[in-house]
Design an enzyme around this catalytic site. Structure first.
Site, PDB file in Angstrom:
ATOM      1  CB  ILE A   1      45.970  60.625 -39.331  1.00  0.00           C
ATOM      2  CG1 ILE A   1      45.317  60.446 -38.522  1.00  0.00           C
ATOM      3  CG2 ILE A   1      46.726  62.172 -38.801  1.00  0.00           C
ATOM      4  CD1 ILE A   1      45.443  60.970 -37.180  1.00  0.00           C
TER       5      ILE A   1
ATOM      6  CE1 TYR B   1      46.833  53.958 -30.091  1.00  0.00           C
ATOM      7  CE2 TYR B   1      45.386  55.080 -28.701  1.00  0.00           C
ATOM      8  CZ  TYR B   1      46.176  54.920 -29.190  1.00  0.00           C
ATOM      9  OH  TYR B   1      45.818  56.539 -30.656  1.00  0.00           O
TER      10      TYR B   1
END
Length: 329
Positions: free
Chosen positions: A32, A171
């Site tokens: 990204i 996470y």
């Protein structure tokens, strides 16, 4: 008249340069971050001067190739490690007047697997990168933005900042921390006329996800009981690739959304994944999403798998099916 015309042209060019917004993006070696840096640097209206940063400059070649002739003009590559306060300060000080109009906090790392098989140090590294990395950036950059009463802070979060997923415990915890932190900060940001945006991608097909998957495949599961190890290997990892092939977005898709005018505070980029996160808001007690995910994984796994295959087929027919890490040809 010719002289006057030339002067006006030069003033116009200078005005455009001065109007450019300085953009600092972290984690630009791939995924990204790379896609967004190139997208903004190649903006046809030349609205941005992009400072694309990465922890390890030895990995800058893909970004250099993607930037092409924009390199050194509307895009500069700089070293920045979000886990190192001095690295952040050195990078920010190297930017003219320390002026950062748009901060994109994108650097991050993943971790999957049974917690019995993960060390506390590994967990701390994830939290240090994904959460405290953002905090370090803002401690250095936010005061300047507040003083100018101008700036846009964009944080690449995740749908797992809204809803935890099996074997993504740590996470998800790091992204939950980011979401709560930004939700609190957004109230203060309004007072200083600052924009703050949380971008919440679902599955995105990047080198980041490929590495997470490969690390999961190599994980030593000896510390886990047999049932948990089997669950991770034969249910989670087996479905991981299929989920990305069916629901995955490209990094370029996410980059397009970040460039939108007046983005909302929260924006989920993947409409295919939205029904899953909506479950959380449908039941204040929190039982509904947990019950549905449990049944999908353990009781109706064949229906779940068939549904993913159907979505994959539809996307393949529209040329939007992905392999993990690369678009399918």
């Amino acid at each position: 008249c010719q002289l006057q015309s030339q002067v006006l042209k030069e003033i116009s060019v200078l005005a455009r340069i001065m109007a450019r917004r300085n953009v600092l993006i972290t984690g630009c070696s791939s995924g990204i971050g790379l896609a967004l840096a190139v997208k903004m640097a190649k903006d046809e209206q030349k609205r941005f001067k992009v400072y694309a940063t990465m922890r390890n400059l030895a990995k800058k070649e893909p970004l250099e190739e993607a930037a092409g002739h924009r390199l050194g003009k509307t895009l500069e590559i700089k070293q920045l490690d979000v886990c190192d306060e001095q690295s952040i300060k050195t990078c920010v000080n190297s930017i003219p007047d320390r002026r950062i109009d748009v901060l994109v906090s994108n650097a991050g790392m993943g971790l999957i697997g049974p917690i019995e098989c993960q060390t506390i140090d590994e967990m701390k590294t994830v939290m240090d990168t994904n959460f405290f990395g953002l905090v370090r950036l803002l401690k250095e950059i936010l005061p300047d933005m507040k003083r100018r009463k101008s700036g846009h802070i964009v944080i690449i979060s995740s749908v797992m900042g809204i809803q935890g997923i099996l074997f993504n415990d740590v996470y998800a915890a790091s992204k939950f921390a980011v979401e709560g932190f930004c939700e609190s900060l957004a109230i203060q940001a309004l007072k200083f006329k600052l924009q703050l945006s949380l971008i919440e991608p679902g599955p995105v097909v990047t080198e980041f996800e490929r590495k997470v998957f490969e690390d999961g495949m190599k994980m030593d599961l000896s510390a886990a009981d047999e049932e948990t190890a089997e669950m991770f290997t034969n249910i989670y990892l087996k479905n991981y690739k299929q989920i990305f092939q069916s629901l995955g977005q490209s990094a370029e898709d996410v980059a397009e959304i970040i460039l939108a005018e007046n983005p909302p505070f929260r924006h989920q980029t993947n409409t295919l994944y939205t029904p899953m996160t909506t479950l959380k808001y449908a039941d204040p007690n929190g039982d509904l999403p947990i019950d549905i995910f449990y049944k999908m994984v353990f009781q109706h796994d064949k229906i779940f798998s068939a549904s993913l295959n159907f979505i994959k087929l539809l996307r393949w027919r529209s040329r939007k099916s992905f392999d993990l890490g690369k678009p399918s040809q």
